[in-house]
Design a protein around this motif. Sequence first.
Motif, PDB file in Angstrom:
ATOM      1  N   ASP A   1     -39.399   7.763  51.373  1.00 30.98           N
ATOM      2  CA  ASP A   1     -40.137   9.113  50.755  1.00 30.98           C
ATOM      3  C   ASP A   1     -39.620   8.580  49.345  1.00 30.98           C
ATOM      4  N   PRO A   2     -40.788   8.302  48.600  1.00 33.34           N
ATOM      5  CA  PRO A   2     -40.433   7.947  46.990  1.00 33.34           C
ATOM      6  C   PRO A   2     -40.232   9.314  46.227  1.00 33.34           C
ATOM      7  N   ASN A   3     -40.344  10.409  46.632  1.00 31.94           N
ATOM      8  CA  ASN A   3     -40.090  11.488  45.898  1.00 31.94           C
ATOM      9  C   ASN A   3     -38.990  11.809  44.875  1.00 31.94           C
ATOM     10  N   PRO A   4     -39.072  11.679  43.559  1.00 31.56           N
ATOM     11  CA  PRO A   4     -37.859  11.445  42.665  1.00 31.56           C
ATOM     12  C   PRO A   4     -37.459  12.933  42.263  1.00 31.56           C
ATOM     13  N   TYR A   5     -37.891  13.864  42.747  1.00 28.75           N
ATOM     14  CA  TYR A   5     -37.532  15.423  42.386  1.00 28.75           C
ATOM     15  C   TYR A   5     -36.532  15.970  43.094  1.00 28.75           C
ATOM     16  N   LEU A   6     -36.450  15.448  44.389  1.00 33.83           N
ATOM     17  CA  LEU A   6     -35.574  15.972  45.300  1.00 33.83           C
ATOM     18  C   LEU A   6     -33.928  15.963  44.844  1.00 33.83           C
ATOM     19  N   ASP A   7     -33.285  17.354  44.965  1.00 33.54           N
ATOM     20  CA  ASP A   7     -31.883  17.588  44.583  1.00 33.54           C
ATOM     21  C   ASP A   7     -31.047  18.618  45.506  1.00 33.54           C
ATOM     22  N   ILE A   8     -29.955  18.342  45.772  1.00 32.65           N
ATOM     23  CA  ILE A   8     -29.162  19.137  46.539  1.00 32.65           C
ATOM     24  C   ILE A   8     -28.040  19.717  45.726  1.00 32.65           C
ATOM     25  N   LYS A   9     -27.834  21.157  45.577  1.00 30.33           N
ATOM     26  CA  LYS A   9     -26.894  21.676  44.669  1.00 30.33           C
ATOM     27  C   LYS A   9     -26.115  22.667  45.765  1.00 30.33           C
ATOM     28  N   LEU A  10     -24.805  22.840  45.394  1.00 31.22           N
ATOM     29  CA  LEU A  10     -23.890  23.568  46.063  1.00 31.22           C
ATOM     30  C   LEU A  10     -23.413  24.667  45.145  1.00 31.22           C
ATOM     31  N   SER A  11     -23.139  25.859  45.894  1.00 30.47           N
ATOM     32  CA  SER A  11     -22.755  27.032  44.979  1.00 30.47           C
ATOM     33  C   SER A  11     -21.290  26.863  44.521  1.00 30.47           C
TER      34      SER A  11
ATOM     35  N   VAL B   1     -25.989  26.399  49.802  1.00 30.46           N
ATOM     36  CA  VAL B   1     -26.812  25.010  49.788  1.00 30.46           C
ATOM     37  C   VAL B   1     -28.171  25.092  49.408  1.00 30.46           C
ATOM     38  N   THR B   2     -28.557  24.456  48.138  1.00 32.54           N
ATOM     39  CA  THR B   2     -30.090  24.832  47.553  1.00 32.54           C
ATOM     40  C   THR B   2     -30.487  23.485  47.588  1.00 32.54           C
ATOM     41  N   VAL B   3     -31.767  23.355  48.046  1.00 24.44           N
ATOM     42  CA  VAL B   3     -32.554  21.870  48.339  1.00 24.44           C
ATOM     43  C   VAL B   3     -33.710  22.313  47.225  1.00 24.44           C
ATOM     44  N   SER B   4     -33.717  21.550  46.325  1.00 24.41           N
ATOM     45  CA  SER B   4     -35.098  21.710  45.244  1.00 24.41           C
ATOM     46  C   SER B   4     -35.680  20.304  44.928  1.00 24.41           C
ATOM     47  N   GLY B   5     -36.861  20.617  44.395  1.00 23.13           N
ATOM     48  CA  GLY B   5     -37.642  19.402  44.196  1.00 23.13           C
ATOM     49  C   GLY B   5     -38.437  18.921  45.346  1.00 23.13           C
ATOM     50  N   VAL B   6     -38.920  19.760  46.488  1.00 19.20           N
ATOM     51  CA  VAL B   6     -39.564  19.511  47.678  1.00 19.20           C
ATOM     52  C   VAL B   6     -41.088  19.642  47.346  1.00 19.20           C
ATOM     53  N   LEU B   7     -41.589  18.577  47.676  1.00 17.27           N
ATOM     54  CA  LEU B   7     -43.198  18.588  47.277  1.00 17.27           C
ATOM     55  C   LEU B   7     -43.981  19.279  48.624  1.00 17.27           C
TER      56      LEU B   7
END
Length: 627
Positions: free
Chosen positions: A55-65, A78-84
């Motif tokens: 997966d070459p997705n450069p936008y994926l990120d995981i953030k914790l509260s 737990v928030t996952v962002s940048g999912v195409l």
Amino acid sequence: MITYKLLVTLLHICLHVLSASASPSPVPVSKELKEHTGLTPFKVINRRIIGECPDPNPYLDIKLSASSPLADEGNLTVTVSGVLDPDEDDWLGMISPSNMHISDCPLNSLMYKQTGDLSSLPLLCHYPVKAQFLSNDPAYLNCTKKECRKYGDDNECLVTTCAGSVSFHFVNIRTELEFVFFAGGFHIPCILKRAAPIGFANPNQPLYGHLSGVDSTGTAMRLTWVSGDATPQQVDYAEGKSAISTVTSFTPDDMCGDLSPAKDFGWHDPGYIHSAIMTGLLPSTSFSYKYGSDYAGWSKDISFRTPPAAAADETIFLAYGDMGKAPLDQSVEHYIQPGSLSVVEAIADEVASGNIDSVLHIGDISYATGFLVEWDYFLSLITPVAGHVSYMTAMGNHERDYTDSGSVYETPDSGGECGVAYESYFQMPTQAKDKPWYSFEQASVHITVISTEQNWDENSEQYHWMQKDLASVDRTRTPWLIFAGHRPMYSSQDSILPSVDQDFVKSIEPLLFKNKVDLALFGHVHNYERTCAVFQNQCKGMPAKGKNGVDIYNNYNYTAPVHVIIGMAGFTLDIFPDQAADDWSLVRISEFGYTKVHATKENLSFEFVNSKTREVLDGFNITKAQM
């Protein structure tokens, strides 16, 4: 048109097929093994080859509260962002400890048969504690939480990503946690993104204090707790008294079998188990305690109640079997007992009322079955109960049974724990290690607790102990004799694996009859069933109806024991067969709940309480009064 997500999935499937070509595919699992192991798709994720997604997705990120170390218990978003391209098979795993390798273990395929899957595919090297699909957040698949990641020359959004959030409940398990974002579901998972590890503020914190009796005087109680600190700690109690803890632990080498989850991918360091005996107490009296040390930290002040001494006039206690635990979030876990939460809530309310002297949990305690981190979650769950009154237990098949381990039943039900974890956490007044039979007296009741999972035949040490214990009861001091163990002697339940072992019945039932046992309590079958006064499948005595319609068994002229199955405290309920009940079966109920025993010198009353509605679904009395 091939979407981005479809392309990634196809690439991953190709890699999976190529890497799996040297290993056979998972084979069908027999229904018998499913009965033993509680097989689920999440459980056999350890059968999958795990790698990084292509997966070459450069936008994926995981953030914790939480960005700082965690408290001892709480919820973490737990928030996952940048999912195409959100997919219903996207999921988050909570891995612990975070430094464990989570790809695969191709050299250890023989170590994992206890999942119930007989294939030899490699596995995850460490088992996820919890897992949640991102689709638990309705906004994820709908892409309600959109973010433009790339604009064109005309300010048009060229790339839009999606996000989703889920909440994980955690307790202090002393090791770091890492949240890993997977694609491919549980069948062909691959890693998309890993979050930075997060640890606990105090891994040494003393936690999960629970009480048990040490004798029948009501003047001493054992307190057991868990800490990451190996140095002896202490319990301060009763306004000025204190006691120093003894410290034990166990390692993978203490687990049994060469091929078990407890030795390998289900292993989690248990920390250190502290145990101290509080003496100089008064029976049927409320005190307070706190435990810990200045170095490791202290618990809060906790109130507790001592049980009544033997030969006292009256006692009330709760009894049940097969409880286990369930997640306090939307997670999938190794083994979930759906009724456990309502039962714990109901019995905690009973204990908080101040009217309960003790609890008796007769086998299948946590259902950790080789996945050791689940003991921490179970101990946390029962703290509102076991921290306030004596919590007495019996050995069940999911604590002890394993091939070539000395258990009567050579099934893999303990996942390789073979009683070690159970006896470490629940230190009953037994005679020796791996001899988990004992008795205690509480007011007018003598309770004999046995292990149905270890040798009970007529030539065994346990049988001779039972003979001696039952014959020694002074019925003028404790007129009521209760016999308790995990596997029943009578059950209407049909199963591929019979619920009743006729060899056990043949060996032990005559002892109950000879010694005039009033009440026999068993679990293992996950429902509630009450018999007549029964011996050798024959009703020797039937109850009469009292003025309020409650059944009354008259033991003034003793006939036989009344047997009750009370395995309805958490595990998925067993449904009774459609055919008519045997003559000895008087009441059959398939509902979650617990039982309450109220004994005086003259009368023993018994109630089955529905844990959700708090309604009494069955009740009876046993009396020794001449009628």
